[in-house]
Design an enzyme around this catalytic site. Sequence first.
Site, short mmCIF file in Angstrom:
data_model
loop_
_atom_site.label_atom_id
_atom_site.label_comp_id
_atom_site.label_asym_id
_atom_site.label_seq_id
_atom_site.Cartn_x
_atom_site.Cartn_y
_atom_site.Cartn_z
N HIS A 210 2.68 -15.04 -41.01
CA HIS A 210 3.12 -16.44 -41.34
C HIS A 210 3.44 -16.69 -42.67
CE1 HIS A 210 0.93 -18.24 -37.66
NE2 HIS A 210 1.90 -17.48 -37.21
N ALA A 244 11.24 -20.33 -43.89
CA ALA A 244 10.12 -20.66 -44.10
C ALA A 244 9.70 -20.46 -45.50
CB ALA A 244 9.08 -19.78 -43.10
N PRO A 255 3.88 -21.76 -37.48
CA PRO A 255 5.13 -22.51 -38.32
C PRO A 255 6.44 -22.36 -37.78
CG PRO A 255 4.68 -19.91 -38.95
CD PRO A 255 3.75 -20.37 -37.96
N GLN A 256 6.59 -21.76 -36.67
CA GLN A 256 7.90 -21.76 -35.82
C GLN A 256 8.59 -23.10 -35.65
OE1 GLN A 256 9.53 -18.46 -35.03
NE2 GLN A 256 11.05 -19.98 -35.53
C1 LIG Z 1 4.90 -10.71 -34.59
C2 LIG Z 1 5.01 -12.20 -35.03
C3 LIG Z 1 4.36 -13.13 -34.27
C4 LIG Z 1 4.52 -14.34 -34.42
N1 LIG Z 1 4.02 -15.32 -33.61
C5 LIG Z 1 4.53 -16.85 -34.03
C6 LIG Z 1 3.90 -17.80 -33.16
O1 LIG Z 1 3.29 -17.72 -31.79
N2 LIG Z 1 3.99 -18.99 -33.47
C7 LIG Z 1 4.78 -19.45 -34.47
O2 LIG Z 1 4.91 -20.83 -34.82
N3 LIG Z 1 4.95 -18.31 -35.32
C8 LIG Z 1 4.92 -17.06 -35.02
N4 LIG Z 1 5.37 -16.15 -36.11
C9 LIG Z 1 5.88 -16.55 -37.39
C10 LIG Z 1 7.52 -16.89 -37.17
O3 LIG Z 1 8.12 -16.08 -36.36
C11 LIG Z 1 8.01 -17.28 -38.59
O4 LIG Z 1 7.34 -18.02 -39.32
C12 LIG Z 1 9.44 -17.67 -38.54
O5 LIG Z 1 10.26 -16.73 -37.61
C13 LIG Z 1 10.14 -17.49 -39.71
O6 LIG Z 1 11.48 -18.08 -39.79
P1 LIG Z 1 12.28 -17.91 -40.87
O7 LIG Z 1 13.88 -18.64 -40.39
O8 LIG Z 1 11.88 -18.16 -42.16
O9 LIG Z 1 12.85 -16.06 -40.69
P2 LIG Z 1 13.09 -15.10 -39.70
O10 LIG Z 1 12.88 -15.69 -38.42
O11 LIG Z 1 12.30 -14.11 -40.11
O12 LIG Z 1 14.71 -15.15 -39.69
C14 LIG Z 1 15.32 -14.40 -40.83
C15 LIG Z 1 16.47 -13.97 -40.15
O13 LIG Z 1 17.41 -13.07 -41.18
C16 LIG Z 1 17.79 -12.18 -40.81
N5 LIG Z 1 18.33 -11.16 -41.88
C17 LIG Z 1 17.46 -10.68 -42.87
N6 LIG Z 1 18.16 -9.93 -43.80
C18 LIG Z 1 19.30 -10.25 -43.67
C19 LIG Z 1 20.62 -9.95 -44.15
N7 LIG Z 1 20.56 -9.21 -45.20
N8 LIG Z 1 21.76 -10.39 -43.74
C20 LIG Z 1 21.82 -11.34 -42.65
N9 LIG Z 1 20.69 -11.66 -42.00
C21 LIG Z 1 19.30 -11.35 -42.47
C22 LIG Z 1 16.95 -11.41 -39.84
O14 LIG Z 1 17.47 -10.73 -39.01
C23 LIG Z 1 16.24 -12.83 -39.14
O15 LIG Z 1 17.09 -13.31 -38.03
C24 LIG Z 1 5.23 -14.95 -35.61
C25 LIG Z 1 5.82 -13.90 -36.48
C26 LIG Z 1 5.59 -12.57 -36.17
C27 LIG Z 1 6.28 -11.66 -37.21
#
Ligand SMILES: Cc1cc2nc3c(=O)[nH]c(=O)nc-3n(C[C@H](O)[C@H](O)[C@H](O)COP(=O)(O)OP(=O)(O)OC[C@H]3O[C@@H](n4cnc5c(N)ncnc54)[C@H](O)[C@@H]3O)c2cc1C
Length: 285
Positions: A210, A244, A255-256
């Site tokens: 997270h 995030a 956090p999702q």
């Molecule tokens: C194993 C695991 C279990 C989890 N379980 C939960 C849960 O049960 N409940 C919950 O609420 N949260 C959970 N989380 C946390 C949640 O998934 C994250 O907090 C959330 O996905 C963060 O969202 P984000 O948009 O910040 O980043 P991300 O979801 O990581 O999105 C980033 C995106 O950017 C893309 N990207 C990266 N680099 C590039 C680039 N150079 N060019 C183009 N695209 C790129 C990636 O492919 C990805 O699609 C979990 C996380 C993990 C890893």
Amino acid sequence: MSNRIILSFVSGEQMYRNFLTVDKTTALSYQVNVETTSVFSNDPQRVFVETENYITEETGLLTGNGGDIVGFLKVTNQSWANMSSTTAHDFPTTFPADWPEIEIAPFAIGLNDGVRNFASMAIGLLATFSRGNITISSSSTADAPIINPAFLTHPHDLILAITASKFARHLTSTSSLHSAIIEEVIPGPAVRTDAEIIVYLRGSMATFYHASCTCKMGRRNDSMAVVDSKARVIGITGLQVVDASVFPFSVPGQPQATVYMLAEKIAEVVMGDAQIVVVCRSLGR
Ligand SMILES: Cc1cc2nc3c(=O)[nH]c(=O)nc-3n(C[C@H](O)[C@H](O)[C@H](O)COP(=O)(O)OP(=O)(O)OC[C@H]3O[C@@H](n4cnc5c(N)ncnc54)[C@H](O)[C@@H]3O)c2cc1C
């Protein structure tokens, strides 16, 4: 825009980290006398049977994801009273009254030896004082950044982690759970004192996945703020960060949902701005 500028704003300085102490080899793990997903290890036949049960009857071990229950807990006044006056003062004055400090997540996973059943009690900290950081290692985007989670570097977090560990153990000693438990395997009954628990925690902690807050949303006069309330990078035109990393603080839970909410809100901002541009153009401005 040069790479240097892009990289400089992601050099977050206040990564909040929850942490989790569960892994197949490092957890408050218990041998239990009920079936858990441990039975899947080394038994492809059982995996096949359970998969078929789930698809055809919607029954069996696969009806759960292994971590169906999660608790968000407040530390009791009695527990605060047993802590140092600084710790007991700083938590309630830093976090809102309804902010849970501890997350407890029982998982039907743990060790796997192909014979016994295991389950684990995961512990997460939701109110932390330690702050990690992420820093560029060079001006090239091809080079991985340097990530320092700084787990348990603040003494308050250590105290909370010990409290959480003891509470997890307390839960497993309650009448409803105790009957299912054969023995604590990790860290094991020999680890009892605070000093012993600290050694265990320091050696076993892992991320809760997270990570957040390295591009804090905030006011322009906030030296830690990277984006404004519309997720626009302060000082750079035409660039928004929507993930995030812009959380100003780590949410006290999973956090999702907050990521979805943020994305919806900023999508509205982007579409609203686009409409303003269209209207202005149609007005010839
Ligand atoms: C194993 C695991 C279990 C989890 N379980 C939960 C849960 O049960 N409940 C919950 O609420 N949260 C959970 N989380 C946390 C949640 O998934 C994250 O907090 C959330 O996905 C963060 O969202 P984000 O948009 O910040 O980043 P991300 O979801 O990581 O999105 C980033 C995106 O950017 C893309 N990207 C990266 N680099 C590039 C680039 N150079 N060019 C183009 N695209 C790129 C990636 O492919 C990805 O699609 C979990 C996380 C993990 C890893």
